[in-house]
Design an enzyme around this catalytic site. Structure first.
Site, PDB file in Angstrom:
ATOM      1  N   ASN A  85      14.729   2.701  23.210  1.00  0.00           N
ATOM      2  CA  ASN A  85      14.679   1.539  24.036  1.00  0.00           C
ATOM      3  C   ASN A  85      15.840   1.413  24.941  1.00  0.00           C
ATOM      4  O   ASN A  85      17.071   1.238  24.447  1.00  0.00           O
ATOM      5  CB  ASN A  85      14.624   0.165  23.270  1.00  0.00           C
ATOM      6  CG  ASN A  85      14.510  -0.859  24.280  1.00  0.00           C
ATOM      7  OD1 ASN A  85      14.607  -1.245  25.177  1.00  0.00           O
ATOM      8  ND2 ASN A  85      14.824  -1.996  23.266  1.00  0.00           N
ATOM      9  N   TRP A  86      15.649   1.669  26.372  1.00  0.00           N
ATOM     10  CA  TRP A  86      16.768   1.872  27.374  1.00  0.00           C
ATOM     11  C   TRP A  86      17.234   0.514  27.659  1.00  0.00           C
ATOM     12  O   TRP A  86      18.251   0.514  28.368  1.00  0.00           O
ATOM     13  CB  TRP A  86      16.354   2.742  28.432  1.00  0.00           C
ATOM     14  CG  TRP A  86      16.105   4.159  28.185  1.00  0.00           C
ATOM     15  CD1 TRP A  86      16.283   4.883  26.860  1.00  0.00           C
ATOM     16  CD2 TRP A  86      15.665   5.337  29.003  1.00  0.00           C
ATOM     17  NE1 TRP A  86      16.088   6.192  26.903  1.00  0.00           N
ATOM     18  CE2 TRP A  86      15.505   6.337  28.392  1.00  0.00           C
ATOM     19  CE3 TRP A  86      15.277   5.307  30.376  1.00  0.00           C
ATOM     20  CZ2 TRP A  86      15.051   7.746  28.909  1.00  0.00           C
ATOM     21  CZ3 TRP A  86      14.944   6.303  30.990  1.00  0.00           C
ATOM     22  CH2 TRP A  86      14.700   7.743  30.101  1.00  0.00           C
ATOM     23  N   LYS A  87      16.634  -0.506  27.187  1.00  0.00           N
ATOM     24  CA  LYS A  87      17.171  -1.635  27.724  1.00  0.00           C
ATOM     25  C   LYS A  87      17.228  -1.738  29.128  1.00  0.00           C
ATOM     26  O   LYS A  87      16.598  -1.088  30.021  1.00  0.00           O
ATOM     27  CB  LYS A  87      18.209  -2.265  26.855  1.00  0.00           C
ATOM     28  CG  LYS A  87      18.057  -2.155  25.148  1.00  0.00           C
ATOM     29  CD  LYS A  87      18.777  -2.852  24.168  1.00  0.00           C
ATOM     30  CE  LYS A  87      18.378  -2.752  22.726  1.00  0.00           C
ATOM     31  NZ  LYS A  87      19.116  -3.305  21.829  1.00  0.00           N
ATOM     32  N   HIS A 104      10.921  -8.160  20.958  1.00  0.00           N
ATOM     33  CA  HIS A 104      12.113  -7.739  20.735  1.00  0.00           C
ATOM     34  C   HIS A 104      13.039  -8.849  20.373  1.00  0.00           C
ATOM     35  O   HIS A 104      13.059 -10.099  21.264  1.00  0.00           O
ATOM     36  CB  HIS A 104      12.662  -6.842  21.895  1.00  0.00           C
ATOM     37  CG  HIS A 104      13.922  -6.102  21.290  1.00  0.00           C
ATOM     38  ND1 HIS A 104      15.131  -6.733  21.361  1.00  0.00           N
ATOM     39  CD2 HIS A 104      14.062  -4.817  20.941  1.00  0.00           C
ATOM     40  CE1 HIS A 104      16.251  -5.894  20.992  1.00  0.00           C
ATOM     41  NE2 HIS A 104      15.365  -4.690  20.847  1.00  0.00           N
ATOM     42  N   GLU A 129      16.092  -9.390  21.552  1.00  0.00           N
ATOM     43  CA  GLU A 129      16.741 -10.133  22.735  1.00  0.00           C
ATOM     44  C   GLU A 129      15.597 -10.864  23.589  1.00  0.00           C
ATOM     45  O   GLU A 129      16.151 -11.881  24.384  1.00  0.00           O
ATOM     46  CB  GLU A 129      17.233  -9.031  23.595  1.00  0.00           C
ATOM     47  CG  GLU A 129      18.352  -8.122  22.833  1.00  0.00           C
ATOM     48  CD  GLU A 129      18.414  -6.859  22.784  1.00  0.00           C
ATOM     49  OE1 GLU A 129      17.825  -6.187  23.950  1.00  0.00           O
ATOM     50  OE2 GLU A 129      19.390  -6.240  22.161  1.00  0.00           O
ATOM     51  N   GLU A 150      13.861  -4.724  12.903  1.00  0.00           N
ATOM     52  CA  GLU A 150      15.219  -4.539  13.726  1.00  0.00           C
ATOM     53  C   GLU A 150      16.329  -5.819  13.097  1.00  0.00           C
ATOM     54  O   GLU A 150      16.136  -6.893  13.865  1.00  0.00           O
ATOM     55  CB  GLU A 150      15.201  -4.740  15.131  1.00  0.00           C
ATOM     56  CG  GLU A 150      14.475  -3.605  15.638  1.00  0.00           C
ATOM     57  CD  GLU A 150      14.892  -3.205  17.067  1.00  0.00           C
ATOM     58  OE1 GLU A 150      15.090  -2.141  17.268  1.00  0.00           O
ATOM     59  OE2 GLU A 150      14.644  -3.997  17.856  1.00  0.00           O
ATOM     60  N   GLY A 192      23.249  -3.018  18.304  1.00  0.00           N
ATOM     61  CA  GLY A 192      24.108  -2.999  19.147  1.00  0.00           C
ATOM     62  C   GLY A 192      25.657  -3.247  18.441  1.00  0.00           C
ATOM     63  O   GLY A 192      26.812  -3.448  19.100  1.00  0.00           O
ATOM     64  N   SER A 244      21.506  -0.149  15.613  1.00  0.00           N
ATOM     65  CA  SER A 244      22.608   1.121  15.437  1.00  0.00           C
ATOM     66  C   SER A 244      22.026   2.443  14.737  1.00  0.00           C
ATOM     67  O   SER A 244      22.908   2.907  13.908  1.00  0.00           O
ATOM     68  CB  SER A 244      23.924   0.339  14.664  1.00  0.00           C
ATOM     69  OG  SER A 244      24.288  -0.966  15.519  1.00  0.00           O
ATOM     70  N   GLY A 291      18.335   2.071  20.342  1.00  0.00           N
ATOM     71  CA  GLY A 291      18.912   1.447  21.465  1.00  0.00           C
ATOM     72  C   GLY A 291      20.004   2.341  22.220  1.00  0.00           C
ATOM     73  O   GLY A 291      19.735   3.403  22.783  1.00  0.00           O
ATOM     74  N   GLY A 292      21.328   2.032  22.039  1.00  0.00           N
ATOM     75  CA  GLY A 292      22.487   2.761  22.591  1.00  0.00           C
ATOM     76  C   GLY A 292      22.232   4.277  22.354  1.00  0.00           C
ATOM     77  O   GLY A 292      22.591   4.882  23.573  1.00  0.00           O
TER      78      GLY A 292
HETATM   79  P1  13P Z   1      20.940  -0.272  18.799  1.00  0.00           P
HETATM   80  O1  13P Z   1      20.539   0.987  18.436  1.00  0.00           O
HETATM   81  O2  13P Z   1      21.984  -0.307  20.245  1.00  0.00           O
HETATM   82  O3  13P Z   1      21.544  -1.123  18.015  1.00  0.00           O
HETATM   83  O4  13P Z   1      19.791  -1.139  19.376  1.00  0.00           O
HETATM   84  C1  13P Z   1      18.566  -1.338  18.679  1.00  0.00           C
HETATM   85  C2  13P Z   1      17.719  -1.912  19.420  1.00  0.00           C
HETATM   86  O5  13P Z   1      17.581  -3.184  19.670  1.00  0.00           O
HETATM   87  C3  13P Z   1      16.441  -1.080  19.811  1.00  0.00           C
HETATM   88  O6  13P Z   1      15.515  -1.790  20.111  1.00  0.00           O
END
Ligand code: 13P
Length: 248
Positions: free
Chosen positions: A9-11, A94, A96, A164, A170, A209, A230-231
């Site tokens: 997930n590149w956000k 998600h 967010e 999640e 994050g 994470s 994510g990251g």
């Molecule tokens: P991180 O891996 O950066 O914690 O993000 C997780 C996430 O929200 C994937 O959708």
């Protein structure tokens, strides 16, 4: 036997140049046949990602879709448009989106219905906040989110659930493999209660994470069927190491 799924997930990150660079690395490395691998860029980078991934083992997904099929919904993107653009997957609910865009369980349910009607494979995200976990309400929250999204859907073909925990996204804090496994088993139990769904066949992936150094122990758990990353998915080497860990 459930095939692991590792999804990046590149956000809201990237430029056309960085998408080129990242996918050049991932596509040239390829993906193992035993793992489903996907990347989810922002909407405007989807056509580029689809063309770069063409003929490779990498699939492309979106990070959200509209709850409506088409019409006067300024700024929205319909699930069928994502399919038409070459997307296989869509992430829904998600944390967010729930946090910054006020997405309710009802809205996630409407988006899921729209995704299923369009024939795109949905990844429905659930997870508790730190306060909810500390108050002993983690399972209650996750059950409410699952019921809210899944109950009453005409069909749940191709459904994936992503657990999640919000406190692990994050933050560098990861649920321990035992904490994650316990919640994944709880989620599968909730899925068993839904009519017409083979809960044993549904993939439940973990997000929060996930890094190359913790992926293998997470994937070793019985009910963890991959990751939503994510990251670490913004770094080709890290993402590839997580994909390799999913091979078992
Ligand atoms: P991180 O891996 O950066 O914690 O993000 C997780 C996430 O929200 C994937 O959708």
């Amino acid at each position: 036997m459930r095939k692991p799924l590792v999804m990046g997930n590149w956000k809201m990150h990237g430029t056309r140049a960085s998408v080129h660079k990242l996918l050049a690395g991932l596509v040239s490395e390829g993906a193992p046949a035993s793992v489903d691998v996907a990347v989810c860029p922002v909407f405007v980078h989807i056509p580029l990602a689809v063309s770069l991934c063409e003929g490779s083992a990498l699939a492309v997904g979106a990070q959200d879709c509209s709850h409506m099929a088409e019409g006067a919904y300024t700024g929205e993107v319909a699930a069928a448009m994502l399919v038409d653009s070459g997307c296989h997957w869509v992430i829904l609910g998600h944390s967010e989106r729930r946090q910054y865009h006020g997405e309710s369980d009802d809205m996630v349910a409407a988006k899921l219905a729209a995704a299923l009607a369009a024939g795109i494979a949905p990844v429905v995200c659930v997870g508790e906040t730190r306060d909810e976990r500390e108050a002993g309400e983690a399972e209650y929250t996750v059950a409410r989110q699952l019921q809210g999204a899944l109950r009453g859907q005409a069909s749940l073909h191709s459904l994936v659930i992503a657990y999640e925990p919000v406190w692990a996204i994050g933050t560098g804090l990861t649920a321990t493999p035992e904490q994650a496994q316990a919640m994944h088993a709880f989620i599968r139990g909730q899925l068993e209660a839904l009519p017409g769904l083979d809960a044993a066949a549904v993939r439940v992936v973990y997000g929060g994470s996930v890094k190359p150094d913790n992926a293998a122990e997470l994937f070793a758990q019985d009910d963890i069927d991959g990751a939503l990353v994510g990251g670490a998915s913004l770094d080709a080497q890290d993402f590839q190491a997580i994909v390799a860990a999913a091979q078992g």
